[in-house]
Design a protein around this motif. Structure first.
Motif, PDB file in Angstrom:
ATOM      1  N   TYR A   1       0.938  -1.369   0.111  1.00 32.01           N
ATOM      2  CA  TYR A   1      -0.016  -0.064  -0.175  1.00 32.01           C
ATOM      3  C   TYR A   1       0.965   1.291  -0.125  1.00 32.01           C
ATOM      4  O   TYR A   1       0.620   2.153  -0.610  1.00 32.01           O
ATOM      5  N   LYS A   2       1.853   1.235   0.577  1.00 31.68           N
ATOM      6  CA  LYS A   2       3.015   2.190   0.695  1.00 31.68           C
ATOM      7  C   LYS A   2       3.284   2.724  -1.064  1.00 31.68           C
ATOM      8  O   LYS A   2       3.264   3.683  -1.259  1.00 31.68           O
ATOM      9  N   GLY A   3       3.447   1.511  -1.850  1.00 25.07           N
ATOM     10  CA  GLY A   3       3.982   1.670  -2.966  1.00 25.07           C
ATOM     11  C   GLY A   3       2.634   2.232  -3.688  1.00 25.07           C
ATOM     12  O   GLY A   3       3.056   2.983  -4.675  1.00 25.07           O
ATOM     13  N   ILE A   4       1.489   1.640  -3.419  1.00 24.17           N
ATOM     14  CA  ILE A   4       0.359   2.002  -4.422  1.00 24.17           C
ATOM     15  C   ILE A   4       0.000   3.667  -4.159  1.00 24.17           C
ATOM     16  O   ILE A   4      -0.263   4.513  -5.123  1.00 24.17           O
ATOM     17  N   GLU A   5       0.435   4.158  -3.034  1.00 17.39           N
ATOM     18  CA  GLU A   5       0.189   5.485  -2.675  1.00 17.39           C
ATOM     19  C   GLU A   5       1.056   6.452  -3.532  1.00 17.39           C
ATOM     20  O   GLU A   5       0.529   7.726  -3.789  1.00 17.39           O
ATOM     21  N   GLN A   6       2.080   6.130  -4.324  1.00 16.91           N
ATOM     22  CA  GLN A   6       3.077   6.879  -5.050  1.00 16.91           C
ATOM     23  C   GLN A   6       2.587   6.415  -6.486  1.00 16.91           C
ATOM     24  O   GLN A   6       3.333   7.232  -7.309  1.00 16.91           O
TER      25      GLN A   6
ATOM     26  N   ALA B   1      -4.794   0.868 -11.673  1.00 11.72           N
ATOM     27  CA  ALA B   1      -4.721   1.882 -12.826  1.00 11.72           C
ATOM     28  C   ALA B   1      -4.367   3.351 -12.213  1.00 11.72           C
ATOM     29  O   ALA B   1      -4.584   3.723 -10.993  1.00 11.72           O
ATOM     30  N   ILE B   2      -3.553   3.879 -13.214  1.00 10.89           N
ATOM     31  CA  ILE B   2      -3.197   5.321 -12.888  1.00 10.89           C
ATOM     32  C   ILE B   2      -4.120   6.368 -13.426  1.00 10.89           C
ATOM     33  O   ILE B   2      -4.642   6.483 -14.502  1.00 10.89           O
ATOM     34  N   THR B   3      -4.940   6.891 -12.625  1.00 11.55           N
ATOM     35  CA  THR B   3      -6.055   7.742 -13.061  1.00 11.55           C
ATOM     36  C   THR B   3      -5.921   9.368 -12.630  1.00 11.55           C
ATOM     37  O   THR B   3      -5.142   9.569 -11.466  1.00 11.55           O
ATOM     38  N   ALA B   4      -6.683  10.147 -13.194  1.00  9.33           N
ATOM     39  CA  ALA B   4      -6.647  11.481 -12.674  1.00  9.33           C
ATOM     40  C   ALA B   4      -7.183  11.865 -11.217  1.00  9.33           C
ATOM     41  O   ALA B   4      -6.980  12.556 -10.650  1.00  9.33           O
ATOM     42  N   ASN B   5      -7.764  10.510 -10.645  1.00 11.29           N
ATOM     43  CA  ASN B   5      -8.288  10.736  -9.323  1.00 11.29           C
ATOM     44  C   ASN B   5      -7.391   9.903  -8.229  1.00 11.29           C
ATOM     45  O   ASN B   5      -7.790   9.796  -7.112  1.00 11.29           O
ATOM     46  N   GLY B   6      -6.105   9.587  -8.923  1.00  9.25           N
ATOM     47  CA  GLY B   6      -5.146   8.935  -7.947  1.00  9.25           C
ATOM     48  C   GLY B   6      -5.231   7.506  -8.290  1.00  9.25           C
ATOM     49  O   GLY B   6      -5.889   6.962  -9.312  1.00  9.25           O
ATOM     50  N   PRO B   7      -4.349   6.550  -7.590  1.00 11.22           N
ATOM     51  CA  PRO B   7      -4.348   5.251  -8.068  1.00 11.22           C
ATOM     52  C   PRO B   7      -5.632   4.583  -7.559  1.00 11.22           C
ATOM     53  O   PRO B   7      -6.649   4.559  -6.783  1.00 11.22           O
ATOM     54  N   LEU B   8      -6.089   3.864  -8.755  1.00  9.28           N
ATOM     55  CA  LEU B   8      -7.491   3.003  -8.516  1.00  9.28           C
ATOM     56  C   LEU B   8      -7.210   1.677  -8.440  1.00  9.28           C
ATOM     57  O   LEU B   8      -6.365   0.944  -9.606  1.00  9.28           O
ATOM     58  N   ILE B   9      -7.138   1.083  -7.304  1.00 14.49           N
ATOM     59  CA  ILE B   9      -7.057  -0.532  -6.980  1.00 14.49           C
ATOM     60  C   ILE B   9      -7.990  -1.240  -7.665  1.00 14.49           C
ATOM     61  O   ILE B   9      -9.205  -1.379  -7.262  1.00 14.49           O
ATOM     62  N   LEU B  10      -7.825  -2.187  -8.899  1.00 18.74           N
ATOM     63  CA  LEU B  10      -8.717  -2.784  -9.300  1.00 18.74           C
ATOM     64  C   LEU B  10      -9.127  -4.248  -8.838  1.00 18.74           C
ATOM     65  O   LEU B  10     -10.079  -4.614  -9.206  1.00 18.74           O
ATOM     66  N   THR B  11      -8.203  -4.556  -7.957  1.00 22.27           N
ATOM     67  CA  THR B  11      -8.357  -5.964  -7.130  1.00 22.27           C
ATOM     68  C   THR B  11      -8.776  -5.693  -5.811  1.00 22.27           C
ATOM     69  O   THR B  11      -8.429  -6.893  -5.039  1.00 22.27           O
TER      70      THR B  11
END
Length: 249
Positions: free
Chosen positions: A131-136, A236-246
């Motif tokens: 999750y630390k990685g996903i935040e970036q 997914a890298i989105t305009a609203n930040g990271p979107l966790i698809l799973t």
């Protein structure tokens, strides 16, 4: 080659991701001492069949199973087998669902019965590092920002981040560019763009980070026999930040 996904493609991958999350939740219910990873593999493939999906990794470069099942010192790509899981084991189940041509990929480490304090701590640190990685995973950030966030969180705990394997782009094929290391230097590497879809999947060991390969040329395990855990989401890298698809919640 890096593919940029449309909003519609990301929505379709998100639908596949929801099924990946649902299957992980079902696997959590059946993990127990005595069950075999081959039984878990059959359960997973039946689940996919029932929802009209297919196991994307089955047949990939000759791989024979719907899942990877990595136990204790196995880092990744463990073969499901007939060895009954034992109280105190940890096992990572990793799979990719193809739902109507859209892919989603996730790995999760499970405790089997009562596990040691060290194993529990390893699982928690590994999950938090993901999750630390996903935040970036933000537009304009670089791959090194993801790797540095993971590495700088893990290493002060005394654990190590595996360097031989990394995350990757996903969809429309199983493994695409970019490669996503789980260690590195902030501000370096490829810049992230809207529409990229990647996996962030740190593998963390209680001992050293070095890996060795089994004779099957698939399964990697720790050189020193230490425990290894892995957590993975498709993001997914989105305009609203990271979107966790799973996401499972």
């Amino acid at each position: 080659m890096i593919t940029i996904k449309s909003e519609q493609e990301i929505r379709m991958m998100h639908e596949a991701g929801k099924q990946v999350a649902a299957l992980h939740k079902e696997i959590a219910k059946i993990i127990r001492p005595g069950i075999t990873t081959l039984q878990i593999d059959a359960f997973a493939e039946q689940f996919m069949t029932q929802i009209g999906a297919t196991p994307e990794q089955k047949g990939f470069n000759g791989y024979r199973f719907a899942t990877c099942a990595s136990i204790n010192d196995e880092i990744c790509h463990g073969f499901p087998n007939e060895r009954p899981l034992q109280d105190g084991d940890i096992v990572t189940i990793d799979f990719v669902i193809n739902l109507n041509g859209s892919l989603a990929d996730s790995a999760w480490t499970y405790a089997v019965g009562s596990i040691s304090e060290e194993a529990h701590r390893l699982m928690e640190i590994t999950k938090q590092s993901m999750y630390k990685g996903i935040e970036q995973a933000l537009i304009g950030n670089r791959l090194g920002d993801i790797g540095q966030a993971i590495q700088s969180f893990v290493e002060p705990t005394g654990f190590s981040v595996v360097r031989d394997f990394c995350g990757h782009g996903v969809g429309p094929t199983l493994h695409e560019d970019p490669q996503v290391p789980h260690y590195g230097k902030a501000g370096t590497g490829l810049r992230l763009k809207e529409g990229m879809v990647i996996t962030i999947e740190p593998m963390v060991n209680t001992g050293g980070w070095h890996a060795k390969m089994d004779l099957n040329d698939w399964t990697a395990r720790t050189v020193d026999g230490s425990l290894s855990a892995q957590y993975e989401h498709t993001v997914a890298i989105t305009a609203n930040g990271p979107l966790i698809l799973t996401a499972q919640d």
